[in-house]
Design a protein around this motif. Structure first.
Motif, PDB file in Angstrom:
ATOM      1  N   THR A 265       0.849  -1.195   0.000  1.00  0.00           N
ATOM      2  CA  THR A 265       0.000   0.000   0.000  1.00  0.00           C
ATOM      3  C   THR A 265       0.879   1.237   0.000  1.00  0.00           C
ATOM      4  O   THR A 265       1.762   1.381   0.846  1.00  0.00           O
ATOM      5  CB  THR A 265      -0.932   0.034   1.222  1.00  0.00           C
ATOM      6  OG1 THR A 265      -1.835  -1.070   1.157  1.00  0.00           O
ATOM      7  CG2 THR A 265      -1.745   1.328   1.247  1.00  0.00           C
ATOM      8  N   LEU A 266       0.627   2.112  -0.962  1.00  0.00           N
ATOM      9  CA  LEU A 266       1.332   3.393  -1.044  1.00  0.00           C
ATOM     10  C   LEU A 266       0.565   4.423  -0.218  1.00  0.00           C
ATOM     11  O   LEU A 266      -0.636   4.618  -0.429  1.00  0.00           O
ATOM     12  CB  LEU A 266       1.431   3.855  -2.499  1.00  0.00           C
ATOM     13  CG  LEU A 266       2.073   2.877  -3.484  1.00  0.00           C
ATOM     14  CD1 LEU A 266       2.081   3.477  -4.891  1.00  0.00           C
ATOM     15  CD2 LEU A 266       3.481   2.499  -3.054  1.00  0.00           C
ATOM     16  N   LEU A 267       1.249   5.089   0.688  1.00  0.00           N
ATOM     17  CA  LEU A 267       0.623   6.118   1.517  1.00  0.00           C
ATOM     18  C   LEU A 267       0.932   7.486   0.927  1.00  0.00           C
ATOM     19  O   LEU A 267       2.074   7.959   0.980  1.00  0.00           O
ATOM     20  CB  LEU A 267       1.141   6.027   2.953  1.00  0.00           C
ATOM     21  CG  LEU A 267       0.887   4.710   3.692  1.00  0.00           C
ATOM     22  CD1 LEU A 267       1.428   4.793   5.119  1.00  0.00           C
ATOM     23  CD2 LEU A 267      -0.590   4.357   3.696  1.00  0.00           C
ATOM     24  N   GLY A 268      -0.073   8.114   0.345  1.00  0.00           N
ATOM     25  CA  GLY A 268       0.069   9.448  -0.232  1.00  0.00           C
ATOM     26  C   GLY A 268       0.377   9.395  -1.717  1.00  0.00           C
ATOM     27  O   GLY A 268       1.444   8.929  -2.122  1.00  0.00           O
ATOM     28  N   MET A 269      -0.552   9.903  -2.545  1.00  0.00           N
ATOM     29  CA  MET A 269      -0.332   9.956  -3.991  1.00  0.00           C
ATOM     30  C   MET A 269      -0.238  11.394  -4.500  1.00  0.00           C
ATOM     31  O   MET A 269       0.016  11.621  -5.673  1.00  0.00           O
ATOM     32  CB  MET A 269      -1.446   9.218  -4.729  1.00  0.00           C
ATOM     33  CG  MET A 269      -1.394   7.715  -4.558  1.00  0.00           C
ATOM     34  SD  MET A 269       0.090   6.947  -5.257  1.00  0.00           S
ATOM     35  CE  MET A 269      -0.317   6.994  -7.007  1.00  0.00           C
TER      36      MET A 269
END
Length: 453
Positions: free
Chosen positions: A343-347
């Motif tokens: 999971t990528l936090l912040g796009m």
């Protein structure tokens, strides 16, 4: 000896400038702004707050509809602000046939790069052509879009003069680079000094007086080229210094040294040092793009800007470096990258904004997917990923960071360190976090294994 024609036309030029100056000083001037995005809409707000009527233009009909309904589409500008702007005389339209109505027209459109990393002036050219079709004597035209030195004189001026009107006599042309910093509560359009370069003295005086009504200070310069070069310098300076700390991050990591601690120590020096911070890559509408405008124009002059191009190479290599660090961290946990739940936090491209343009998060997403990872994202400011230039169909929605969801993921990757994130809670439930922003400093004693990248 001056000809009879010169004797007739010279007072006419002075009359146009004097009449426009009188309207600017009296507050009866009407401003048109082309492009109601992250630059144009805050600028419109600055003018309306000073009781200057603004007619905004945008090709996106959905934006115009939202503004007409008193709704904002930019995170740091509220619906209440838009409604207040409308009460102060702000109007938005997609009808570019109305460009003859404003006394001053300001161009705030994007200036992206082509696939070959060359300047794409399509939006500037189309805006100038639209203005030329309705250009009338006495109008001031100001370009704010970031571009290479020479654009105002070599590109915009010929288009406007194709209308049959002459700059300095019938209309006036200037360049004033935008300096908007979305998400920065300390600075907004009215509190940032404004650099202005006019094609001639009347244009400079008119543009400087106009901006002087809404900004804290006007910085006049001798030409549009100086103003254009100023903006490119500002962003190239940042790009190069970010590249420096990104390269040091990679080196210091191999040496077992925390680059963030090094930077904090260096910040204690009260002179000769400005702190820049590493990250997963460059994002936004300026820093990843503007230096390449300068390298392109340098080639036209027979010069290679090796220093700038090297910085670009370093910054664009950062997403690949981060993916390598993710793979190494998973390997240390006896897990392969393929099939891992990430999971990528912040796009968003920077902290506490809803702007994903050129965000390195998209390249991380793409690289991880191509390696077979199961990738999600969370961003409190971006509920769904919009289409991007290189990623036209991301088709993803932000996942809720419940404790159960966090525990189900193999690794969380901090891409953008939004203030809304509860880092202690996240670290208490995650098993592995790859942190590209030093967001979890001081939380190493919680459940998660934290890896800097």
């Amino acid at each position: 000896m001056a000809s009879r024609q010169d004797q007739v036309e010279t007072p006419k030029a002075h009359d146009h400038a004097a009449e426009l100056m009188e309207r600017i000083r009296a507050g009866s001037v009407r401003v048109g702004i082309i492009g109601l995005g992250y630059v144009g809409l805050p600028l419109a707000r600055a003018f309306t707050e000073k009781k200057v009527a603004v007619l905004g233009f945008d090709v996106d009909a959905s934006k115009v509809e939202k503004l007409a309904a008193g709704r904002s589409y930019i995170g740091h500008i509220s619906d209440e602000t838009v409604r207040s702007m409308r009460e102060q005389g702000f109007e938005a339209t997609s009808d570019f046939g109305r460009l003859g109505e404003p006394d001053a027209v300001i161009i705030c459109v994007p200036t992206p790069l082509t696939e070959a990393r060359e300047p794409d002036l399509t939006y500037i050219i189309r805006s100038a052509e639209a203005i030329a079709a309705r250009l009338r004597p006495g109008q001031l035209v100001v370009l704010e879009s970031t571009t290479y030195p020479g654009t105002t004189r070599e590109v915009v001026l010929p288009i406007l003069e194709a209308s049959g009107l002459s700059a300095g006599r019938d209309f006036f042309l200037a360049f004033s680079p935008e300096r908007e910093d979305p998400g920065n509560p300390q600075f907004s359009a009215p509190t940032i000094p404004k650099v202005v370069g006019g094609l001639d003295p009347p244009a400079l005086e008119l543009a400087a007086t106009l901006y002087g009504k809404v900004v804290v200070r006007v910085v006049p310069v001798s030409s549009p080229e100086v103003a254009e070069a100023c903006k490119i310098l500002e962003n190239t300076y940042r790009a190069i210094n970010i590249a420096l700390v990104n390269e040091l991050k990679v080196l210091y990591d191999r040496m077992g040294i925390n680059v963030w601690e090094v930077i904090e120590a260096a910040r204690s020096k009260p002179f000769g040092f400005s702190a820049f911070y590493p990250g997963p890559g460059l994002g936004g509408h300026c820093i990843p793009i503007d230096p390449f405008y300068l390298t392109w124009v340098a080639r036209k002059h027979g010069m290679a800007t090796r220093f700038i191009e090297l910085a670009g190479e370093i910054n664009t290599s950062m997403p690949a470096y981060v993916v390598g660090r993710i793979a190494d961290a998973l390997n240390d946990a006896a897990k392969p990258l393929r099939g891992s739940k990430i999971t990528l936090l912040g796009m968003a491209y920077k902290k506490d904004v809803d702007d994903p343009r050129e965000s390195p998060g998209f390249e991380l997403l793409d690289r991880l997917r191509k390696k077979g990872a199961d990738v999600d994202y969370n961003d409190p400011h971006i509920p769904t990923l919009p289409p991007m230039r290189h990623y036209p169909n991301p088709a993803m929605s932000s996942r809720e960071l419940t404790p159960e969801y966090i525990r189900s993921r193999d690794v969380l990757v901090v891409v953008t360190d939004h203030s809304a994130y509860d880092w202690p809670s996240i670290a208490a439930h995650a098993s592995l976090i790859v942190d590209t922003r030093n967001a979890l400093r001081g939380l190493e004693n919680l459940r998660a294994r934290i890896v800097r990248a």
